[in-house]
Design a protein around this motif. Structure first.
Motif, PDB file in Angstrom:
ATOM      1  N   TYR A 263       0.831  -1.207   0.000  1.00  0.00           N
ATOM      2  CA  TYR A 263       0.000   0.000   0.000  1.00  0.00           C
ATOM      3  C   TYR A 263       0.875   1.270   0.000  1.00  0.00           C
ATOM      4  O   TYR A 263       0.690   2.183  -0.804  1.00  0.00           O
ATOM      5  CB  TYR A 263      -0.922  -0.060   1.219  1.00  0.00           C
ATOM      6  CG  TYR A 263      -1.385   1.250   1.787  1.00  0.00           C
ATOM      7  CD1 TYR A 263      -2.396   1.996   1.155  1.00  0.00           C
ATOM      8  CD2 TYR A 263      -0.852   1.760   2.976  1.00  0.00           C
ATOM      9  CE1 TYR A 263      -2.845   3.188   1.704  1.00  0.00           C
ATOM     10  CE2 TYR A 263      -1.288   2.950   3.519  1.00  0.00           C
ATOM     11  CZ  TYR A 263      -2.284   3.659   2.886  1.00  0.00           C
ATOM     12  OH  TYR A 263      -2.723   4.847   3.411  1.00  0.00           O
ATOM     13  N   GLY A 323      -8.077  -9.489  -2.169  1.00  0.00           N
ATOM     14  CA  GLY A 323      -7.337  -8.231  -2.396  1.00  0.00           C
ATOM     15  C   GLY A 323      -5.908  -8.493  -2.837  1.00  0.00           C
ATOM     16  O   GLY A 323      -5.374  -7.796  -3.723  1.00  0.00           O
ATOM     17  N   GLY A 334      -5.867   1.968  -6.665  1.00  0.00           N
ATOM     18  CA  GLY A 334      -7.190   1.474  -6.240  1.00  0.00           C
ATOM     19  C   GLY A 334      -7.091   0.149  -5.484  1.00  0.00           C
ATOM     20  O   GLY A 334      -7.675  -0.011  -4.406  1.00  0.00           O
ATOM     21  N   PHE A 335      -6.320  -0.784  -6.026  1.00  0.00           N
ATOM     22  CA  PHE A 335      -6.154  -2.079  -5.353  1.00  0.00           C
ATOM     23  C   PHE A 335      -5.425  -1.909  -4.025  1.00  0.00           C
ATOM     24  O   PHE A 335      -5.740  -2.580  -3.038  1.00  0.00           O
ATOM     25  CB  PHE A 335      -5.391  -3.061  -6.245  1.00  0.00           C
ATOM     26  CG  PHE A 335      -6.294  -3.820  -7.189  1.00  0.00           C
ATOM     27  CD1 PHE A 335      -7.357  -4.574  -6.705  1.00  0.00           C
ATOM     28  CD2 PHE A 335      -6.074  -3.786  -8.562  1.00  0.00           C
ATOM     29  CE1 PHE A 335      -8.189  -5.269  -7.569  1.00  0.00           C
ATOM     30  CE2 PHE A 335      -6.898  -4.484  -9.430  1.00  0.00           C
ATOM     31  CZ  PHE A 335      -7.964  -5.225  -8.944  1.00  0.00           C
ATOM     32  N   LEU A 337      -5.467   0.744  -2.129  1.00  0.00           N
ATOM     33  CA  LEU A 337      -6.394   1.308  -1.138  1.00  0.00           C
ATOM     34  C   LEU A 337      -7.400   0.262  -0.664  1.00  0.00           C
ATOM     35  O   LEU A 337      -7.735   0.199   0.517  1.00  0.00           O
ATOM     36  CB  LEU A 337      -7.133   2.522  -1.733  1.00  0.00           C
ATOM     37  CG  LEU A 337      -6.241   3.714  -2.115  1.00  0.00           C
ATOM     38  CD1 LEU A 337      -7.084   4.853  -2.689  1.00  0.00           C
ATOM     39  CD2 LEU A 337      -5.437   4.221  -0.921  1.00  0.00           C
ATOM     40  N   PHE A 338      -7.874  -0.568  -1.616  1.00  0.00           N
ATOM     41  CA  PHE A 338      -8.843  -1.621  -1.237  1.00  0.00           C
ATOM     42  C   PHE A 338      -8.209  -2.599  -0.243  1.00  0.00           C
ATOM     43  O   PHE A 338      -8.793  -2.940   0.783  1.00  0.00           O
ATOM     44  CB  PHE A 338      -9.321  -2.388  -2.487  1.00  0.00           C
ATOM     45  CG  PHE A 338     -10.094  -3.642  -2.136  1.00  0.00           C
ATOM     46  CD1 PHE A 338     -11.418  -3.567  -1.713  1.00  0.00           C
ATOM     47  CD2 PHE A 338      -9.496  -4.908  -2.201  1.00  0.00           C
ATOM     48  CE1 PHE A 338     -12.125  -4.711  -1.365  1.00  0.00           C
ATOM     49  CE2 PHE A 338     -10.200  -6.057  -1.853  1.00  0.00           C
ATOM     50  CZ  PHE A 338     -11.525  -5.961  -1.436  1.00  0.00           C
ATOM     51  N   LEU A 339      -6.973  -2.992  -0.578  1.00  0.00           N
ATOM     52  CA  LEU A 339      -6.305  -3.991   0.266  1.00  0.00           C
ATOM     53  C   LEU A 339      -6.030  -3.446   1.665  1.00  0.00           C
ATOM     54  O   LEU A 339      -6.365  -4.068   2.674  1.00  0.00           O
ATOM     55  CB  LEU A 339      -4.996  -4.425  -0.411  1.00  0.00           C
ATOM     56  CG  LEU A 339      -4.314  -5.658   0.160  1.00  0.00           C
ATOM     57  CD1 LEU A 339      -5.226  -6.861   0.154  1.00  0.00           C
ATOM     58  CD2 LEU A 339      -3.048  -5.989  -0.632  1.00  0.00           C
ATOM     59  N   GLY A 341      -7.403  -0.802   2.983  1.00  0.00           N
ATOM     60  CA  GLY A 341      -8.696  -0.432   3.578  1.00  0.00           C
ATOM     61  C   GLY A 341      -9.372  -1.633   4.201  1.00  0.00           C
ATOM     62  O   GLY A 341      -9.818  -1.591   5.359  1.00  0.00           O
ATOM     63  N   SER A 342      -9.430  -2.749   3.459  1.00  0.00           N
ATOM     64  CA  SER A 342     -10.103  -3.926   4.028  1.00  0.00           C
ATOM     65  C   SER A 342      -9.278  -4.523   5.165  1.00  0.00           C
ATOM     66  O   SER A 342      -9.838  -4.992   6.161  1.00  0.00           O
ATOM     67  CB  SER A 342     -10.397  -4.979   2.959  1.00  0.00           C
ATOM     68  OG  SER A 342      -9.339  -5.090   2.063  1.00  0.00           O
TER      69      SER A 342
END
Lengths: 826, 115
Positions: A263, A323, A334-335, A337-339, A341-342
């Motif tokens: 990240y 993720g 985007g990935f 942040l998703f990773l 974030g989750s």
């Protein structure tokens, strides 16, 4: 008034009980005041390191943080073994508040290479120590059910603090106030000390009121035991359950470290400059916290409640697995942040809550030792391993896709361990509740040979009544090899009483004592064959038959003679002529005569006698004799018992005794007959049959009992229990209403017991028994563990029906739930 | 056989007089009276056998059935003031391994609080 308002407000969002509101708010604030400053400091340290040293220093920062935190944790356990937890908690806050001030003063020199690294390490130590103190305090004061209900609120406090910290940072990072962020953090940490004081005060009040209301309530510990690092390590090493938790925590941290690097790298590729990075990280953290807050508030409790520990434990790694595949294939912002974030949102909400639940069933001392080691030391060790993996991968110039591959493999192992730990959790919960009593019928038959005991009493009694009966009892004792020296002494004690001359003469020609060394002089086998030989003589049978007919015709004066004949018939062969006399003797009005005849019939096992024995089931003075005799007939009695049970003209008392006889037989066929009868709604024998099945199951845990009909009956009993509860709620006080109330309350007690006996027929009999006994007579904590065990043992359909019956609810809540429950069962 | 009931510290005491034997039972059995008490929610039962001269096998069955019914509901059934002669019989037949028997009533009553 004020508290009532807080309670009403909180009751809208969490499952809170009256009186818990002040402590719940205090814990909410405690967590809020830890996470608020941490989420101010966190983006600052990341931006400082990236802008001063670059992301290639990240693995080093992770490693240093892990090593130093491990060192501090080791020291911390030493200190903890000398200082009480409340003092240590407050001292730590004072220390971190003051050091935050120091870093604020050192800010102008942050270009110096060591300062960003030291700042990174200090932040790590701070969060580890403060979080550990927070959860230790929670676990010391709350029981499992309170924790389950309120953990969502506490975690929300933490998430809200994190959101506030992130927002404040993102708003102030690009302004002139950015220099004051560390100063604000220091102030917040200092304020937290006062909240802890309030919590300790409230827990003391709670303890004293709990002790007043329930003398059996165990004292709550406001202090943790003195423990060292070595003891903590050994505690974890010795427990399979703790080793599993430890491995999961390590894997979580390794994966989290890999994700953090992925990240940060992706972000730094897109955003440059310290202030922009601080503002971005602050904003991202704030958004993350809002998401985590909503997730926690709206979903965590529901997910845990509806899907249980197992599914909840799996959600987090599965999302990270997906993720990691994504960022491995396309390393986009985007990935990233998703990773991240989750990872963080699920970590703060679902994972945090469910992981804390895993510690709850542990003994407080073990929990404290293990928690310090796992959550602080192993946690950091996971980070260290993660950073070493990163260093190795960077050394070989491997990119984000290689990191993703490693993550995916580790996550798969993590999923497997989660499945194992969820099974171990239920086992650990079960260990917290004890079986208070077992079925006494089994315990009695395990210790005592009841037939033998009765025979000794009969022998003693017959000394004064009939020398013939006495001789026959003695013969029985001999036959069974039960004429032990103790019994001989006992029987020969009162020689002034009537003696069985015939038998004592056989034992001793002089008749001086009753039982000289008879074993040497008299062969039991010889005696047995002599008696059998005489009884099988045709002449004997003819003479005795005439004698018996004469006795049967005579008046009641001949009761003892009838008893003698009844007893003698049992010693004969099954083809003896005398056997014709047995049925009339069983039907005899004298319970003494009938009893000897029933016993003889049980020895001979001729099925023609079964109806006569069943007839005697209706006579209270012969009921037990008849039940015992029928159980000795075993399988051969079942068809007749079944017919009688089905006969609607037979009295209910007789049928109850038939059920007892079937339970005593306990075979598969007997169980089938009982199950079929239970299925008939009109039998009126539910309680007796349920108890009979419970007895069969307790004696044979593998007894085959059809689940289908038992489940159907369970639902009916639950419905009846709920209906009676609602009827009771509708009754007003008064003597007239008591006539309705008392039978209803009795029926409720019976139904509650029956529900558990039924559950014990298709779940572990011992576990369900434990739960029932602790719910009925346990302490508040053991009751809570019983509910927790049921929650994790029952399948969803039954769990939803049983929990409203056993959970700690107010009358109005229970009434509401019961109405829904009846509706769902209609 | 005559049975009188009284209560002390939530313990139901059965004062039994005479002989617990089949031929002495006219109306209801000891086990039935115990079951009635259990239905009323009583869980601590003490059989005071100071007035009992003799027990036959039926009486033993009644005491054991009462004990089983009480224990199965999580209660306690104990015996007190049993004659020396009967105690020896209980010992030889191992009934003392199952049943809790006390010399004095007060020690029996105190034992319920220690459970």
């Amino acid at each position: 008034m004020g508290n009532n308002r807080i309670y009403r407000l909180l009751a809208r969002v969490v499952d809170i009980k009256p009186g818990e509101e002040r402590l719940a708010v205090a814990f909410f604030l405690y967590f809020f005041l830890i996470t608020f400053p941490y989420h101010i400091i966190k983006p600052i340290r990341r931006a400082t390191l990236l802008s001063s040293l670059g992301e290639e220093y990240l693995p080093l920062a992770y490693l240093l943080a892990a090593v130093f935190t491990g060192f501090v944790v080791a020291m911390h356990t030493q200190i903890q073994s000398r200082i009480s937890m409340p003092i240590l908690t407050r001292a730590s806050l004072q220390f971190f508040s003051l050091t935050a001030l120091l870093f604020w003063a050192l800010q102008p020199q942050e270009e110096t290479a060591w300062i960003p690294l030291v700042f990174w390490v200090w932040t790590n130590i701070m969060v580890v120590v403060l979080m550990a103190h927070f959860w230790l305090t929670v676990h010391t004061i709350m029981n499992p059910r309170e924790y389950r209900r309120l953990v969502g609120l506490f975690v929300s406090g933490g998430i809200l603090g994190g959101t506030a910290g992130g927002l404040v940072t993102s708003l102030l990072a690009k302004t002139v106030f950015s220099d004051y962020l560390l100063l604000i953090s220091s102030g917040l940490l200092f304020a937290c000390i006062f909240v802890i004081k309030v919590i300790l005060e409230l827990s003391k009040q709670r303890l004293s009121s709990a002790q007043k209301s329930n003398s059996s309530t165990p004292p709550l510990k406001t202090d943790t035991p003195k423990i060292g690092f070595k003891e903590s390590f050994n505690t974890v090493r010795r427990s399979r359950y703790l080793l599993l938790i430890a491995a999961i925590v390590m894997l979580t941290m390794i994966v989290s470290t890999l994700i953090d690097f992925q990240y940060t790298t992706v972000v730094h590729e897109n955003i440059q400059g310290k202030q922009d990075l601080t503002a971005f990280f602050g904003l991202f953290n704030a958004c993350l916290m809002v998401f985590a807050f909503l997730l926690n508030l709206l979903m965590t409790s529901r997910i845990i409640k509806n899907f249980g520990i197992k599914v909840t434990l799996l959600l987090y790694p599965i999302v990270l697995f997906l993720g990691s595949i994504g960022i491995g294939i396309a390393p986009l912002l985007g990935f990233g942040l998703f990773l991240k974030g989750s990872d963080k949102s699920l970590s703060y909400s679902l994972n945090q809550s469910v992981r804390e639940i895993l510690y709850i069933p542990l003994d407080p001392d073990i929990k404290n030792r293990a928690k310090v080691f796992i959550d602080t030391f192993l946690n950091r060790m996971g980070k260290a391993i993660g950073s070493l993996i990163l260093m190795a991968l960077l050394h070989f110039s491997l990119g984000l896709n290689a990191i993703s591959l490693i993550s995916c493999i580790l996550i798969l192992v993590w999923i497997l361990l989660n499945l194992k730990v969820s099974r171990e959790y239920v086992t650990t919960v079960k260990q917290n509740i004890k079986l208070k009593w077992g079925r006494a019928d089994k315990a009695v038959t395990d210790i005592l040979d009841i037939d033998h005991t009765k025979l000794v009493f009969d022998t003693l009694e017959s000394r004064n009544r009939s020398s013939v009966l006495y001789a026959m009892h003695m013969y029985d004792l001999l036959q069974q090899d039960k004429l032990t020296p103790d019994i001989k002494r006992l029987i020969s004690q009162k020689s002034d009483e009537l003696q069985a001359v015939s038998l004592s003469d056989m034992f001793n020609a002089e008749g001086a004592t009753w039982f000289p060394e008879m074993g040497d002089e008299l062969s039991q086998d010889a005696l047995r064959s002599d008696i059998q030989e005489i009884m099988s003589l045709d002449a004997y049978q003819q003479v005795m038959k005439l004698h018996a007919e004469h006795v049967m015709e005579a008046s009641k004066k001949t009761e003892i003679e009838k008893m003698e004949i009844a007893k003698a018939v049992g010693m004969m062969d099954t083809d003896a002529r005398m056997l014709e006399i047995l049925s009339p003797l069983i039907y005899d009005d004298s319970p003494e005569v009938a009893r000897y005849a029933i016993e003889s019939a049980a020895k001979l096992k001729i099925t023609e006698h079964i109806p006569a024995i069943i007839h005697k089931l209706g006579h209270p003075l012969n009921q037990e004799d008849a039940v015992s005799a029928l159980s000795k007939f075993g399988e051969s009695a079942i068809p007749t018992l079944k017919n009688y049970l089905r006969d609607s003209h037979k009295p209910i008392e007789l049928k109850q005794a038939l059920v007892t006889a079937l339970a005593r037989i306990g075979s598969r066929d007997a169980t089938e007959v009982l199950l079929k009868e239970l299925d008939r709604k009109t039998s009126g024998l539910d309680t007796e049959i349920i108890d009979a099945l419970d007895k069969i199951r307790s004696e044979d845990p593998h007894a085959h009992i059809s689940q289908k009909s038992i489940k159907r009956k369970t639902l009916l009993v639950i419905k009846s229990y709920c209906r009676d509860f609602l009827k009771l709620q509708g009754l007003k006080p008064g003597k007239k209403e008591d006539e309705i109330r008392i039978p209803l309350q009795r029926q409720q007690t019976v139904d509650f017991m029956n529900i558990f006996k039924l559950l014990g027929l298709f779940y572990s009999h011992e576990d369900i028994r434990k739960a029932y006994q602790n719910l009925k007579t346990g302490t508040p904590d053991s009751m809570a563990y019983a509910v927790e065990m049921m929650d994790n043992t029952l399948k969803k359909d039954l769990r939803d029906l049983i929990l409203p019956l056993i959970e700690d609810l107010s009358s109005s809540e229970r009434e509401k739930k019961f109405r829904q429950l009846i509706k769902s069962l209609d | 056989m005559e049975i009188n009931l009284r209560e002390k510290n939530e313990i139901t005491i059965f004062d039994i007089k005479g002989e617990i034997r089949r031929s002495e039972i006219t109306d209801v059995t000891l086990h039935q009276i115990v079951k009635d008490q259990l239905d009323d929610g009583k869980r601590s039962i003490l059989l005071n056998l100071s007035g009992v001269e003799f027990i036959d096998s039926f009486g033993v069955g009644e005491i054991l059935a009462s004990y089983i019914s009480t224990q199965n509901l999580g209660g306690k059934l104990k015996l007190t003031q049993i004659s020396k002669k009967l105690y020896i019989v209980f010992q030889v037949t191992m009934l003392t391994k199952v049943l809790e028997i006390f010399d004095e009533e007060h020690t029996a009553l105190n034992s319920y609080t220690q459970d």
